[in-house]
Design an enzyme around this catalytic site. Structure first.
Site, PDB file in Angstrom:
ATOM      1  N   GLU B  57       0.809  -1.228   0.000  1.00 45.20           N
ATOM      2  CA  GLU B  57       0.000   0.000   0.000  1.00 45.20           C
ATOM      3  C   GLU B  57       0.841   1.278   0.000  1.00 45.20           C
ATOM      4  OE1 GLU B  57      -0.594  -2.631   1.886  1.00 45.20           O
ATOM      5  OE2 GLU B  57      -2.727  -3.140   1.821  1.00 45.20           O
ATOM      6  N   PHE B 119     -11.697  -7.577  13.763  1.00 43.89           N
ATOM      7  CA  PHE B 119     -10.647  -8.017  12.839  1.00 43.89           C
ATOM      8  C   PHE B 119     -10.303  -6.897  11.855  1.00 43.89           C
ATOM      9  CE2 PHE B 119      -9.455 -10.041   8.750  1.00 43.89           C
ATOM     10  CZ  PHE B 119      -8.222 -10.535   9.164  1.00 43.89           C
ATOM     11  N   GLN B 120      -9.041  -6.615  11.732  1.00 44.31           N
ATOM     12  CA  GLN B 120      -8.521  -5.546  10.862  1.00 44.31           C
ATOM     13  C   GLN B 120      -9.108  -4.174  11.179  1.00 44.31           C
ATOM     14  OE1 GLN B 120      -8.532  -6.915   6.701  1.00 44.31           O
ATOM     15  NE2 GLN B 120      -6.506  -7.808   7.071  1.00 44.31           N
ATOM     16  N   LYS B 169     -17.522  -0.534   6.260  1.00 46.18           N
ATOM     17  CA  LYS B 169     -17.975  -1.452   5.219  1.00 46.18           C
ATOM     18  C   LYS B 169     -19.484  -1.364   4.979  1.00 46.18           C
ATOM     19  CE  LYS B 169     -17.407  -6.131   3.506  1.00 46.18           C
ATOM     20  NZ  LYS B 169     -16.905  -7.484   3.743  1.00 46.18           N
ATOM     21  N   MET B 490      24.466   8.532   2.703  1.00 47.91           N
ATOM     22  CA  MET B 490      24.362   9.755   3.490  1.00 47.91           C
ATOM     23  C   MET B 490      24.651   9.472   4.968  1.00 47.91           C
ATOM     24  SD  MET B 490      24.079  12.938   3.100  1.00 47.91           S
ATOM     25  CE  MET B 490      23.107  13.656   1.783  1.00 47.91           C
TER      26      MET B 490
END
Lengths: 163, 582
Positions: B57, B119-120, B169, B490
């Site tokens: 993502e 969940f999630q 949802k 760096m």
């Protein structure tokens, strides 16, 4: 310097969290914070007491302005204003103490709003300084509990924070 | 009412997709998951809005971000709840720090499960709050079109930034339909982003610039975002101003123009930092006096009157006090300055101090000789600066160049001379490693005929290397210039300078064979280890028009980026090489 900032905020869930989060995120102080809906139920009004030099206060007001849900705000400390805070103090009060506490409350124009055989609960309204002074005056009394609302503020005269 | 006038009935998911189409969105970058399945099904059932399936993502957010940087329009991300949303966090923060317009649609668990540790489930409103311009949670599916409009409006107006839209949802259930109507505009009583700048302040600024003896124009990302390069260039030329750009502002003024004095700041040019330090008037346009520009604020440009144009009042006098602040969008403010300048044409007060300016330019040209972007050539070793210069030649200076973060980023900023805005795409504020490849993909998808080059290093590229797979799926022929020195360059440079070369975790052992890796993903890989191999490799790479070519270029592992400001010093205190300092 102590500043009192009044904010009109959209009365939406999460809006208050954004204000508080901003202070935490950018390391600004909050001495007190009060919030409630106004006569217009779509708006909340928030009074925030903070401290900082001019540059910090300028950043605070600018950063608050940037929050999408902040509709308007004013630094009340810039002009003549009135501030009030309400405090309830529960003290041990028995025997001779009862009279002394009552006298002290009267001097501060405080009210005893709850009484039990061994305690008084006293309500004081005033500036934060007055509330501090009242606590000092109770130095010979055993304080059981203190609860303060935090400061609410409003401008004097015709100046007003409204849409 | 006739049948035709009745609004179409759509589910929340279908409304969301339709609203994106009505907003002009062509691509959405994302990754499906439980909470967004209704939305993905709605996407499947239409052809207007296309979905790009990334491999992580974070890459979706950088693709959307880079699209926005190149095109000026908000990029759109679609991720699921929980880990989908948290994986997007780095990309959202990246966009926030650089004021990039982006709309991130995050799934959320069903409304009735919110707060139950479902969940999630994750509190994406809470997590994203400090790194977004705004975020909103959908409570009623009927409001989806209005909320999409609001999200785009907020993301793209004023000082742009990312907006998160959190959608439980049950707001997108296919069987629950609502009348669809996409609002034409939206007004918010608490948000008015279109400031034009105070004409009195603008006049004062112009008078100050006209009277200046040692002026400088310091412009930043705001000029790119505000599409004001033409106005900036015209004004700079008419006022004979030396121009320096920030890392975010490169390309706003043509680098090949004689009035351009290079980037300023930590790795800015010697002349740009000297000009800033010695200036009597600093004209800051869409820049924010970032700590990587100012060095120690207490020692910053002691003799300068500062004019500062910015759309965000909070950027003005935040770190450096502005004497003439102008709150407004840079384009209309610069237009107003130009038109005021027109009115002064031929009048005494419209004249520049030509003698002072000639002396100033004389001084600037002397400073140019001191360092002049020189670097040492070592036998048998490829220098990273030379690679960037060669890439510039092979792309005729006209490529979109994305970068990751580190030495390679600074070399690209210093040595790829950007003549056009929106061509240099890097994570300036947050400094996000892993940005470069997905960013190049986002640009290439929208500009398939343009040359898109990702300048990266072997450290950064591995942070999102999985996207080589996405590139194959969508045929994204970007060119990857991997400046491979075996070190996190760096970090190593700072360890060389401040920690007696104790390379604590900056050497990366067991690097993959990048050529084989590219081939494994179905691309072309070319290794370059000597200076002689560079030209033919670049020739071959850029001739392969539609292919992704991964150039693994082994460079001098000891090279540092110079100039470099001395930490805690003034703007003009710099190291010029390993052995010289001002």
């Amino acid at each position: 310097m102590r500043h009192i900032i009044a904010v009109l905020l959209e009365n939406e869930s999460g809006a208050l969290a954004r204000v508080v989060g901003l202070f935490a995120q950018r390391g600004y102080n909050i001495d007190s914070l009060t919030v409630a809906a106004t006569e217009d139920p779509t708006l909340s009004r928030l009074t925030l007491v903070t401290r900082g030099d001019d540059q910090v206060i300028e950043q605070i007001t600018k950063q608050l302005h940037k929050l999408i849900e902040v509709v308007k705000l004013v630094d009340l400390s810039d002009n003549a204003h009135i501030e009030r805070e309400l405090m309830m103090v529960k003290v041990k009060a028995s025997g001779d103490q009862r009279e002394e506490v009552k006298r002290c409350a009267d001097i501060f124009r405080a009210q005893i709003i709850d009484v039990s055989p061994t305690t008084y609960t006293i309500q004081v309204v005033g500036t934060s300084d007055k509330l501090e002074a009242f606590i000092q005056a109770l130095c010979n009394t055993q304080i059981l509990e203190v609860v303060r609302t935090g400061v609410s503020g409003i401008s004097r005269g015709e100046r007003s924070l409204a849409l | 009412m006739s049948q035709q006038n009745q609004p179409e009935m759509l589910s929340g998911g279908a409304m969301l997709v339709r609203a994106l189409h009505d907003e002009g969105v062509e691509y959405v970058y994302g990754y499906p998951g439980g909470a967004v399945l209704h939305i993905y099904d709605a996407l499947f059932q239409q052809n207007d809005v296309k979905h790009v399936l990334v491999r992580h993502e974070q890459a979706a957010t950088h693709m959307a971000d880079a699209y926005a940087r190149a095109s000026g329009k908000a990029g759109v991300v679609l991720v699921t709840s929980g880990p989908g949303a948290t994986n997007a966090v780095t990309g959202i923060a990246t966009a926030y720090m650089d004021s990039i317009p982006m709309v991130v649609i995050c799934g959320q668990v069903m409304s009735h499960l919110i707060g139950d540790d479902a969940f999630q489930e994750t509190d994406m409103m809470g997590i994203s709050r400090p790194i977004v311009k705004h975020n909103m949670s959908v409570r009623n599916p009927a409001e989806i079109p209005m909320m999409v409009k609001k999200a785009f409006y907020i993301a793209q107006s004023g000082r742009p930034g990312p907006v998160v839209l959190d959608i439980p949802k049950d707001m997108t259930i296919p069987s629950q339909k609502f009348p669809y109507d996409y609002p034409k505009d939206i007004k918010l009583r608490s948000y008015n982003p279109n400031a034009k700048g105070h004409p009195g302040q603008i006049k004062k600024a112009l008078q100050t610039l006209l009277a200046a003896k040692k002026p400088v124009l310091y412009s930043g990302g705001g000029v790119i975002l505000g599409r004001a390069s033409d106005e900036l260039t015209e004004l700079a030329r008419r006022l004979n101003l030396p121009v320096t750009n920030t890392l975010m502002g490169l390309g706003a003024y043509p680098a090949s123009d004689p009035q351009f004095i290079g980037m300023l700041g930590m790795h800015g040019s010697f002349e740009a930092n000297q000009v800033m330090h010695n200036a009597d008037v600093i004209f800051a346009v869409g820049a924010r006096f970032d700590d990587r520009v100012t060095n120690a604020t207490k020692k910053f440009c002691p003799n300068a009157t500062i004019i500062h144009i910015d759309i965000d009042p909070a950027s003005i006098s935040k770190t450096i006090n502005a004497h003439i602040p102008i709150v407004g969008l840079v384009k209309p403010v610069l237009q107003e300055m130009l038109s005021q300048l027109d009115k002064l044409q031929g009048k005494a007060e419209g004249k520049l101090d030509q003698v002072a300016l000639a002396n100033w330019w004389n001084q600037i040209n002397q400073w140019r000789e001191v360092h002049g972007g020189r670097y040492q050539q070592r036998a048998e070793l490829l220098m990273p600066q030379a690679v960037i210069e060669a890439v510039h030649r092979h792309t005729k200076g006209d490529a979109y160049v994305t970068s990751d973060v580190g030495q390679h980023q600074m070399f690209a900023a210093q040595y790829y001379k950007f003549d056009k805005p929106n061509r240099w795409i890097n994570s300036g504020g947050l400094g996000t490693m892993g940005f470069g490849l997905p960013a190049a993909m986002g640009v290439k998808l929208h500009y398939p005929d343009a040359e898109v080059v990702c300048v990266t290093g072997e450290g950064s590229i591995q942070m999102n290397i999985q996207e080589l797979s996405t590139c194959k799926q969508y045929g994204l022929g970007v060119k990857i210039i991997n400046l491979n020195n075996g070190y996190l360059g760096m970090v190593k440079q700072w360890q060389d300078m401040n920690y007696d070369s104790r390379y604590s975790s900056s050497y990366m052992d067991s690097l993959p064979d990048f050529v084989k890796l590219a081939e494994a993903y179905g691309h072309v890989g070319i290794r370059v280890t000597t200076p002689e191999e560079l030209e033919p490799a670049l020739e071959r790479a850029f001739a392969l028009k539609d292919r992704l070519v991964f150039l693994d270029i082994h460079i001098d592992p000891k090279e540092h980026v110079y100039p470099m400001q001395v930490p805690g010093g003034a703007m003009n205190e710099m190291f010029l090489s390993k052995t010289e300092r001002t």
